[in-house]
Scaffold this motif. Sequence first.
Motif, PDB file in Angstrom:
ATOM      1  N   THR A 196       0.726  -1.173   0.054  1.00 34.61           N
ATOM      2  CA  THR A 196      -0.172  -0.063   0.050  1.00 34.61           C
ATOM      3  C   THR A 196       0.832   1.019  -0.051  1.00 34.61           C
ATOM      4  O   THR A 196       1.921   1.368   0.728  1.00 34.61           O
ATOM      5  CB  THR A 196      -0.847  -0.025   1.094  1.00 34.61           C
ATOM      6  OG1 THR A 196      -1.616  -1.010   1.217  1.00 34.61           O
ATOM      7  CG2 THR A 196      -1.687   1.287   1.301  1.00 34.61           C
ATOM      8  N   GLN A 210      -1.504   1.999  -8.590  1.00 36.53           N
ATOM      9  CA  GLN A 210      -2.539   1.166  -9.121  1.00 36.53           C
ATOM     10  C   GLN A 210      -1.813  -0.022 -10.204  1.00 36.53           C
ATOM     11  O   GLN A 210      -2.154  -0.970 -10.436  1.00 36.53           O
ATOM     12  CB  GLN A 210      -3.683   1.686  -9.529  1.00 36.53           C
ATOM     13  CG  GLN A 210      -4.556   2.107  -8.430  1.00 36.53           C
ATOM     14  CD  GLN A 210      -5.905   2.760  -9.060  1.00 36.53           C
ATOM     15  OE1 GLN A 210      -5.987   3.985  -9.784  1.00 36.53           O
ATOM     16  NE2 GLN A 210      -6.932   2.123  -9.002  1.00 36.53           N
ATOM     17  N   LEU A 234      -2.194  -1.092  -3.657  1.00 35.53           N
ATOM     18  CA  LEU A 234      -3.206  -0.370  -3.012  1.00 35.53           C
ATOM     19  C   LEU A 234      -2.772   1.067  -2.803  1.00 35.53           C
ATOM     20  O   LEU A 234      -1.525   1.364  -2.549  1.00 35.53           O
ATOM     21  CB  LEU A 234      -4.167  -0.950  -2.054  1.00 35.53           C
ATOM     22  CG  LEU A 234      -4.720  -2.253  -2.304  1.00 35.53           C
ATOM     23  CD1 LEU A 234      -4.877  -3.176  -1.056  1.00 35.53           C
ATOM     24  CD2 LEU A 234      -6.182  -2.137  -2.825  1.00 35.53           C
ATOM     25  N   SER A 235      -3.433   2.143  -2.729  1.00 34.40           N
ATOM     26  CA  SER A 235      -3.122   3.425  -2.405  1.00 34.40           C
ATOM     27  C   SER A 235      -4.219   4.293  -1.985  1.00 34.40           C
ATOM     28  O   SER A 235      -5.282   4.090  -1.909  1.00 34.40           O
ATOM     29  CB  SER A 235      -2.581   4.064  -3.753  1.00 34.40           C
ATOM     30  OG  SER A 235      -3.815   4.256  -4.912  1.00 34.40           O
TER      31      SER A 235
END
Lengths: 341, 341, 341, 341, 341, 341
Positions: free
Chosen positions: D22, D44, D49-50
């Motif tokens: 992340t 992405q 994930l972000s």
Amino acid sequence: MTSAVDLFEAELRLCGVHEGETVAVLSQTERQRAYARDFLAAAQRLGALSYEVGLPADNEAGGLDYVGVNPLAGNQAAIEALKQADLMVDLVFLLFSVEQQEIQESGTRILLCIESLDVLGRLLPTPELRERVECAAEVYEAAEVLRFTNAHGTDVTYQLGAYPVMTEYGYTDEPGRWDHWPSGFLFSGGRDDGVDGRVVIAPGDIVYPFNRYVQSPVELTVESGRIVDIRGGLDADLMADYMAGFDDEKAYGISHIGWGLNERCRWSALATDPQSIGMEGRAFYGNVLFSTGPNQELGGSNDTACHFDIPMRNCTLYLDDEPIVVDGDVVPEEMRPRSSF
Amino acid sequence: MTSAVDLFEAELRLCGVHEGETVAVLSQTERQRAYARDFLAAAQRLGALSYEVGLPADNEAGGLDYVGVNPLAGNQAAIEALKQADLMVDLVFLLFSVEQQEIQESGTRILLCIESLDVLGRLLPTPELRERVECAAEVYEAAEVLRFTNAHGTDVTYQLGAYPVMTEYGYTDEPGRWDHWPSGFLFSGGRDDGVDGRVVIAPGDIVYPFNRYVQSPVELTVESGRIVDIRGGLDADLMADYMAGFDDEKAYGISHIGWGLNERCRWSALATDPQSIGMEGRAFYGNVLFSTGPNQELGGSNDTACHFDIPMRNCTLYLDDEPIVVDGDVVPEEMRPRSSF
Amino acid sequence: MTSAVDLFEAELRLCGVHEGETVAVLSQTERQRAYARDFLAAAQRLGALSYEVGLPADNEAGGLDYVGVNPLAGNQAAIEALKQADLMVDLVFLLFSVEQQEIQESGTRILLCIESLDVLGRLLPTPELRERVECAAEVYEAAEVLRFTNAHGTDVTYQLGAYPVMTEYGYTDEPGRWDHWPSGFLFSGGRDDGVDGRVVIAPGDIVYPFNRYVQSPVELTVESGRIVDIRGGLDADLMADYMAGFDDEKAYGISHIGWGLNERCRWSALATDPQSIGMEGRAFYGNVLFSTGPNQELGGSNDTACHFDIPMRNCTLYLDDEPIVVDGDVVPEEMRPRSSF
Amino acid sequence: MTSAVDLFEAELRLCGVHEGETVAVLSQTERQRAYARDFLAAAQRLGALSYEVGLPADNEAGGLDYVGVNPLAGNQAAIEALKQADLMVDLVFLLFSVEQQEIQESGTRILLCIESLDVLGRLLPTPELRERVECAAEVYEAAEVLRFTNAHGTDVTYQLGAYPVMTEYGYTDEPGRWDHWPSGFLFSGGRDDGVDGRVVIAPGDIVYPFNRYVQSPVELTVESGRIVDIRGGLDADLMADYMAGFDDEKAYGISHIGWGLNERCRWSALATDPQSIGMEGRAFYGNVLFSTGPNQELGGSNDTACHFDIPMRNCTLYLDDEPIVVDGDVVPEEMRPRSSF
Amino acid sequence: MTSAVDLFEAELRLCGVHEGETVAVLSQTERQRAYARDFLAAAQRLGALSYEVGLPADNEAGGLDYVGVNPLAGNQAAIEALKQADLMVDLVFLLFSVEQQEIQESGTRILLCIESLDVLGRLLPTPELRERVECAAEVYEAAEVLRFTNAHGTDVTYQLGAYPVMTEYGYTDEPGRWDHWPSGFLFSGGRDDGVDGRVVIAPGDIVYPFNRYVQSPVELTVESGRIVDIRGGLDADLMADYMAGFDDEKAYGISHIGWGLNERCRWSALATDPQSIGMEGRAFYGNVLFSTGPNQELGGSNDTACHFDIPMRNCTLYLDDEPIVVDGDVVPEEMRPRSSF
Amino acid sequence: MTSAVDLFEAELRLCGVHEGETVAVLSQTERQRAYARDFLAAAQRLGALSYEVGLPADNEAGGLDYVGVNPLAGNQAAIEALKQADLMVDLVFLLFSVEQQEIQESGTRILLCIESLDVLGRLLPTPELRERVECAAEVYEAAEVLRFTNAHGTDVTYQLGAYPVMTEYGYTDEPGRWDHWPSGFLFSGGRDDGVDGRVVIAPGDIVYPFNRYVQSPVELTVESGRIVDIRGGLDADLMADYMAGFDDEKAYGISHIGWGLNERCRWSALATDPQSIGMEGRAFYGNVLFSTGPNQELGGSNDTACHFDIPMRNCTLYLDDEPIVVDGDVVPEEMRPRSSF
């Protein structure tokens, strides 16, 4: 091809703006500021001076559904700032306010402009339209009684004389005069207690601000200038619930009455542009525009925020028994378009 | 006059935000970011700390018509980031998701806010509304059976007890509690197999997310908590086609049931604001809000993406045979507005 | 999750864009420019060269309701600029214009793309859909007569042969071929004087560009390829008024006829997305798409700006007496989706 | 050609970002938000994930000239929100703060990124650069004394050992490690009272944050780790006035010392890009980077907001009498670029 | 007062744009697109057709400091798209590229426009300026040797004849001709191996792209058209380091030579506008513009990306021993402004 | 932390804005409009009414380098619009114009605000600063002769009495008074022909609008209020060329003279913020601010557009032989900061 500035230049030219005049533009939201910028540029092209008066943004004042309230209220310095101009372009919608009246009384003419560029471009006014609207106003001013009927049972009578006749042909070149781009109709009002009868809104008639074609008849009983009964189906319920929401007896008053003369406006336009402000629907040729609620723009005292404009099709309208509109067609030659359309 | 920051400050104050608390704002689109900026500023005015959590933009997740899916799914670090706050303002719409539940369980209270500034400002909640909704919840929680009827043939019974009663009054100042600004209603659900009878949606009732007034009656037959038959005209066809499009048996489940108590909300508001999210239509005073599809927010297991909210007019609703709403009017004194309106 | 660039990349891949090709994107408004920027980026990802051709903004040309007029008219250098590319993405909507035809004839394939990201993403085409549309086109091309009926009294016959069969499956990888993302249907036209009978548009059928479900039947009498009579209630009035507004005899011509094959499109989509362009409504599985007005895209000579597209439900369509669609369901196995849906 | 997202993707790949990780991005201003959006998209693409953490905008915290103060101060929930991520991209500049240290200690690696796209793209790091910087760090760590001289009279000695050696090669793939894109140098510090001698900043040496080539020599006398005298012309006056403005004894402390190894960075870059942050000037091959003020990033206790970074040309630097840089050229083979440049 | 569109209209009028012509505008960044929009509008006012060609944004190609590289390279379709126009406005800066040459050879005239509106408006060209520049070109074309000197020791000789004389007066109305708005000078080049002597850049002379007044003399030794030695202080070091950074022997070539004739341009303008592109500094009246690096625009083969433009004050320039500029003042009457200034 | 609205609110509070007052904000560019929006919001917070007056954008009028020209010229209605307010915030820079004087004379106080938020926030004024500036003004008003010297040879005498003493302390709460946020100095002027002597601008003195520290002495000979000779190196050349560019004898007049009292302003600030407007440089404690060109703000008749402001360090200034500033330090106790700094 025409840019927004070109379009506004054409309109300002119709408004008689010329070198040495000053144009003020009233704005509030970001979207209005884009229009304002282009109006300033258009004024410059005509050699006129210009400036914008921007009001602080907020989320309470002056939505289109709530007539009578406006963000200039109490801001006397801003009002004075607008009175300095020869023409004020109102992008905010001051309609029906005492603030607007004060600006007009100073001699500043006011042009209301809130439709989309698409509508403004398609319905740019013409001197020919103005001439016909003014002919109609002359006839209207001479009348004492207005009566209109339709096949659904409408039969209502307005006692005239208490209020002036107002014209809207889409531009303004006379000191202190207000107009709305686009338009093409005229109206006056009955005496405050001088409207009686029955109005039956028929399927296909338009109710603003619902921007909705009525689906089933709505029957309004009018006594002494007030709606005393509303009957019908879903459309009647909607109107009744909306009016009740204002908790204001004046919501039931009868407002202006008149007819449309703009043959370039189509009754069906609402079907393809359901989110427009609806000037096309109010001005289409041969409609009878029946309205309820406030009558300040006529000089009356009803200042309710609850306003319906209802363009009705296929009506017959008489002035002192002279038929002016018959089954949705305009009779007097001088009010009809110069060429067939 | 009130700016967006003023408005958000008033709301956060209702939510009990104070110096030393932290407010997180969840956003995804550019439009949401404008709201987020103003919520951060409003939190600062109250002396609270604040930060925004922005999710990557995409075109798949979480449109309003597709409940149950949300852009936080799988993003555990972002979920943890939100759990750090005392209050989270949800601009994205996490409704019904396990992610939202997890955040609530951490003690973070959540305020959903997705309507326009105009609607938010007009329907800013009050403690008085909260009090009446909570009174109603007490009554609802004590009941074992809910039954509602209308003149069009509705007669349906919910066996209560399996699910809690949820209140929505537009703000939240209790740890872990979720609310939606604006609202003003309450709801619970029948047992999964404990809803039986017939629901006849009448002309004028609203179907969300169609944002449409029903034109002709739609008759739903409900057996053991499932819709087993849909009859009627165009409106029935639209509902049936929409449900079929999800290809999901759970789409036919019965969801929550309750009634509206917000006297400032109007049933007719949809006519003037057809593109709103529809909280005004869901909360108007005296409506029975009948819903289908997912019931996760009640703690149930139906997680279908197909959801109808249907505020119905002029219904009569009984709790254990006690009339609570009769013909669209609320009966118990403690649920009625303090002053006439 | 998928960004706009990801989505456009997937579409360009379907269009066969590859290293060494060049993609041109035609734009005019600011909103189109945002799409253009992302299409250029998507082309780059595929190793293709790219450029945007931007036209001057104006408020007269090429609104979606006025087919046949376009902002390339007379701008030969811009047309040549577009002919340089292997694929042109049309964000402006050149449909039915001689300018578009000239670009296609140069071998440039054209992809029209004007829907929202949400619609584009949900209805990204597939090779399977293309295959079924092409199968249908083979059958259609072999036929001499098309006839369609419905339970409301429709019975109309088209003499085929004068015009080609056109497919729309949402992407294009053949030189000079035009397509529209999304779609999923096919059409041809009757001989100019070879359409006769009665079309009764039934409640629930959709009229574009009104973006409206018809509420009451509209009966059209067609003789020798022209509408000679329109009867019915409010919906009929709207159609008649709209057509009259063009003041053009060609507005009454019959245009293309075909049927939809895209099982991912829902007839009810218009209810939740009333402002889309309506490709979902035009392409839903089993609809008969009846159209009036211009037939330039078929190579015909009718260039009126007045165009209706009317997807009709529950019709039966025959080709040389062979049933292709029966009561809104597609009969030939090779035109049906590979798996149940 | 490469878009911002492409560029950020390449950098995140160097940072070891992969599916399942992340990435959090910290932003505050609108300009930073544009970068943030593209970093989220880049994450992405790598399957990570972000989320973005946006801080309220203000005009007091964290300008680049005032190190040591930052907008996270006191906002513990926002700090926790950032600690959830595997990698945090810092667009705001937390450098030298205890808040940053806390985030690093949680294991989150941090990448600072504040230069323009042009600089970022031109100076995208490489593993080869990292290898050479790490080789140099090994040598540096083993040394006890650092001494550097130049032809203008500089001769100053640092007693090493109290502080670690820090590397900056432009990316970070080790838990809790901080780096700055772009860079390419290393540094440590002398003992707090263990720096003595004279530093003569020569014409052409750069003083940050003045972003200015010195025009006339500036002579600094350093005793026991403090500047006790500043002599020279205009440049000396500017430095003295700037330092006096902080009214802080710690402003006169000696901070980190090291040398640059990035052969793609040019000393003359400041002439063509006077408004960059200046990483190119700090990292150019063979410079000795002399610094004053805070040493928190080394773990020291000097937290003054007054910081000078002064890359000096043509110096000679010894570690325990071993020449590492001689007259601005790097001596040890393993620190030199693999190929001639 | 004058808007950007007014200004661009005046310039296009000078460029001879008229009804029936087509103007293409080449853009890449958002800032350029704002100019593009206004150029399209200006072209429309003159009755010309227009379109924009937008290139994909990236962070690698065509910054102003790196001449010779451009984003059109390899994009043949985009090149063809530009060749369709009569006039191309280059907002991207194609200068010195083969792509630009190809477009010119098609007959398309090109106007480069990259300065700020403020500079463009202040230095809008005039036919009078053009006339004087063309007079000067006639004299220049007839010469075989150019020599220039200054009081600091400059004495360098160019063997002419190998290359044409180019004029820049700020607009272009001849097919295939390129110009740059604003300008006001002329130049040619010596034979590739035909430049010898010494150039001493004096304090106050400007070095572009450093946008810097030289502080101390820089002495360049030129042999057979190449710089073989650079001596001096900080300014010399900066130039040497910058040139070395290109790692390209051709960086040391001598490029064009000429003199400025625009009396409205001021040498001191750089002091008040340090971030301009510097056309004012290149064109000021009486400067000798000495340049190094690429000579493709003259038709030469040096295509290095390393380019210096160095306007020198107070020089004396001879053509075949005829003094043209003496101590920074222009001698021939026909090259001097018509009226005193 | 403080938002822009917070900051503007603090400033308006210093300006005595209160409920019932009206604030007008004058703007022209988009950047100014962002400030304007926040000033309107700040005024609302104080209960004041507000409006913005926006002028048409153009590229000719009123850049900061060209004093004396302004976009209000000739626009009498806009001037009247501004006179309606109690306080006008000038974001456009009307300084020295007759239009500004007219607005002041109506009683409207004017606050000029054109610096960045960073500068505005750092240098928010205080009543303590105002008090010291006003004390100084009292002393200045009583004097008949001002003389100042420095170690580089400056010795110049001003005959006082013809012009008033003006204060600038950064806010304004007296009717008709103008001020500039931030500031902190005072000034008057010598009689038009009553300034004689020599001014030697020393290295490190700042020349505005060059925003440049002088590198080598510039010697100005002043006779009877006019500069009659300029000598020196590059800096002298720049000043001479700049002045010659205006082609205006009045450019050589001597303008105002005074000294700075703001101890929070740093002489070195220009080094870290080279693009600021430079109020920090003009107001730093102990500088003598020597100016040339227009003196309209004092009521004089010199209206040239050529203006230098030159803050000089380490000067000694006498009023009637009483030392006020000695070697750059302020002598009178009542002009010195209350506490050490």
